[in-house]
Scaffold this active site. Structure first.
Site, PDB file in Angstrom:
ATOM      1  N   ALA A  96       0.855  -1.185   0.000  1.00  0.00           N
ATOM      2  CA  ALA A  96       0.000   0.000   0.000  1.00  0.00           C
ATOM      3  C   ALA A  96       0.891   1.234   0.000  1.00  0.00           C
ATOM      4  O   ALA A  96       2.103   1.139   0.215  1.00  0.00           O
ATOM      5  CB  ALA A  96      -0.903  -0.002   1.227  1.00  0.00           C
ATOM      6  N   LYS A  97       0.323   2.372  -0.236  1.00  0.00           N
ATOM      7  CA  LYS A  97       1.079   3.629  -0.147  1.00  0.00           C
ATOM      8  C   LYS A  97       0.073   4.756   0.029  1.00  0.00           C
ATOM      9  O   LYS A  97      -1.089   4.633  -0.339  1.00  0.00           O
ATOM     10  CB  LYS A  97       1.866   3.847  -1.448  1.00  0.00           C
ATOM     11  N   GLY A  98       0.570   5.883   0.570  1.00  0.00           N
ATOM     12  CA  GLY A  98      -0.294   7.045   0.723  1.00  0.00           C
ATOM     13  C   GLY A  98       0.474   8.305   0.395  1.00  0.00           C
ATOM     14  O   GLY A  98       1.703   8.280   0.309  1.00  0.00           O
TER      15      GLY A  98
END
Ligand code: NAD
Length: 413
Positions: A96-98
């Site tokens: 995941a990444k943000g």
């Protein structure tokens, strides 16, 4: 090339070598959840994302980046990269990444804290220690993770320290996290040299101790990598930061260089060294070049001029896919980022385990397990590349993608 173009190019190569079906290729490129919000602070609006690429192996895991160039495409590509990195290291995580599209230098500290808390308010339902676990990335740090954890616990009305990693020590962070990525890079290089010694009679002791290294970038990753390589007898002949590079063919005293940078704020002017440019550093005739600063540093424009035998990708994406092809023809070994800089996420995993168990491992045990995970990953990649006759990057992607697809099939999906 953009990160997205690099990812696509590499997946095409791996899909061909693995003989992936169209269905599996489509699956591996698909994102499971794309969440977007517009955050408002002092009348200004900021686009923000949290993107889960895949969670077949476990909850999503990946950092949150604050940068004016953050875009949905970038966060998507980086989340894919995290799935590959986590899978390769054998961790029980998806990717995941943000990110928030913001220049943090234009905000006061209070505004930054407000923005960080609003990020958590917007995405609290898609975060959690068994859902998706953020960590720091470009322009975020332990302090930001502390604010975010506090906000998350307020929203949920319960303590949940394992929801964020890279936290301050006081909130359950890990003492070894700061040095982990640089130290992990050193362990991977050491293992590659050991394997090259056994299989190719290269880099065997005592030759080992004359290995020359040039390091681009002297921040968190580059500095600690240089420190451990130097402590273990390698000759670090050049080091750079954004202001330029210093060079001494007989080797730089890294412990004194760290002090010099702390005192003067720069590397330049270090005694017994000559100033050179960052371009010259990359093109030095050394055994190992370790880019530890930015992406796209070795491209089709300069790959031909690289004289090193190995490139240790400590930064994310420092070699683009066009350069990969040129370097392969020249016989340069590229140790890929998803292996070389995995120390950060391995350390995050150890922090998460501590937080979930509420039973904190002592430092010696933390370091022992860390070394085992890094060395095992390096060995796996080397063996896969030798048996399948591919470069290390393709081998690493093959192992990572196969592990994800096996988990998907085991779920009956
Ligand atoms: P950092 O900001 O601490 O350090 C970056 C260093 O690069 C600084 O010394 C800066 O002066 C230098 N630099 C900037 N522009 C440069 C240029 N044009 N030429 C030479 N040097 C330049 O960042 P970091 O945490 O060390 O991260 C470096 C890279 O490693 C990034 O690509 C990051 O995504 C990646 N990475 C970091 C971690 C981590 O745990 N910090 C984990 C995985 C990957």
């Amino acid at each position: 090339m953009t990160i997205f173009e690099n990812v696509m190019d590499r997946i095409d190569t791996v899909a061909e070598v693995l003989g992936l079906s169209d269905n599996d290729k489509e699956y591996i490129l698909k994102h499971k959840r794309v969440s977007h919000a517009t955050l408002k602070v002092n009348g200004k609006e900021y686009d923000a994302w949290r993107i889960l690429h895949n969670d077949d192996l476990g909850p999503g895991k990946g950092g949150i980046r604050y940068h004016p160039n953050v875009s949905e495409d970038e966060v998507k590509s980086l989340s894919f990269w995290m799935s590959i990195k986590n899978s390769l290291a054998g961790l029980p995580y998806g990717g995941a990444k943000g990110g928030i599209k913001v220049n943090p230098k234009e905000l006061t500290k209070d505004e930054l804290q407000e923005l960080s808390r609003k990020y958590v308010d917007a995405f609290a339902d898609v975060l959690g220690d068994n859902i998706d676990i953020p960590a720091p990335d470009v322009n975020t740090n332990a302090e930001v993770m502390g604010w975010m954890l506090d906000e998350y616990e307020k929203v949920k009305g319960a303590h949940a320290p394992a929801t964020f990693t890279g936290k301050p020590l006081e909130l359950g962070g890990l003492e070894t996290r700061n040095e982990a990525t640089g130290f992990g890079g050193w362990l991977v290089l050491r293992e590659m040299m050991n394997l090259k010694c056994i299989n190719q009679k290269m880099y065997c002791p005592p030759e080992h101790e004359h290995v020359t290294v040039a390091v681009q970038g002297f921040g968190n990753v580059g500095k600690y990598f240089a420190k451990y390589a130097y402590m273990n007898g390698l000759r670090i002949v050049a080091v750079s930061d954004s202001k330029g590079a210093v060079y001494n063919p007989d080797g730089l005293e890294i412990n004194k260089l760290i002090e010099h940078k702390q005192e003067t704020g720069a590397l330049k002017g270090f005694k017994n060294s000559k100033d050179i440019t960052n371009e010259e550093l990359l093109e030095l005739k050394v055994d190992v070049v370790a880019p530890a600063a930015l992406e796209n540093q070795i491209t089709e424009d300069n790959a031909d001029k690289i004289k090193a035998d190995m490139i240790l990708e400590l930064a994310n994406g420092p070699v683009n896919s066009k350069a990969d092809k040129i370097l392969k023809e020249k016989g340069v070994t590229v140790i890929p980022d998803i292996l070389a800089n995995a120390g950060g996420v391995v350390s995050s995993y150890q922090e998460w385990v501590n937080n979930k168990l509420g039973n904190y491992m002592d430092k010696e045990d933390v370091l022992k397990l860390f070394e085992k995970i890094m060395v095992d990953a390096a060995k796996k990649v080397y063996i896969e590349s030798s048996t399948k006759n591919t470069d290390l990057r393709t081998a690493a992607y093959m192992l990572a993608i196969q592990r994800i697809l096996k988990a998907k099939h085991a779920r009956g999906r």
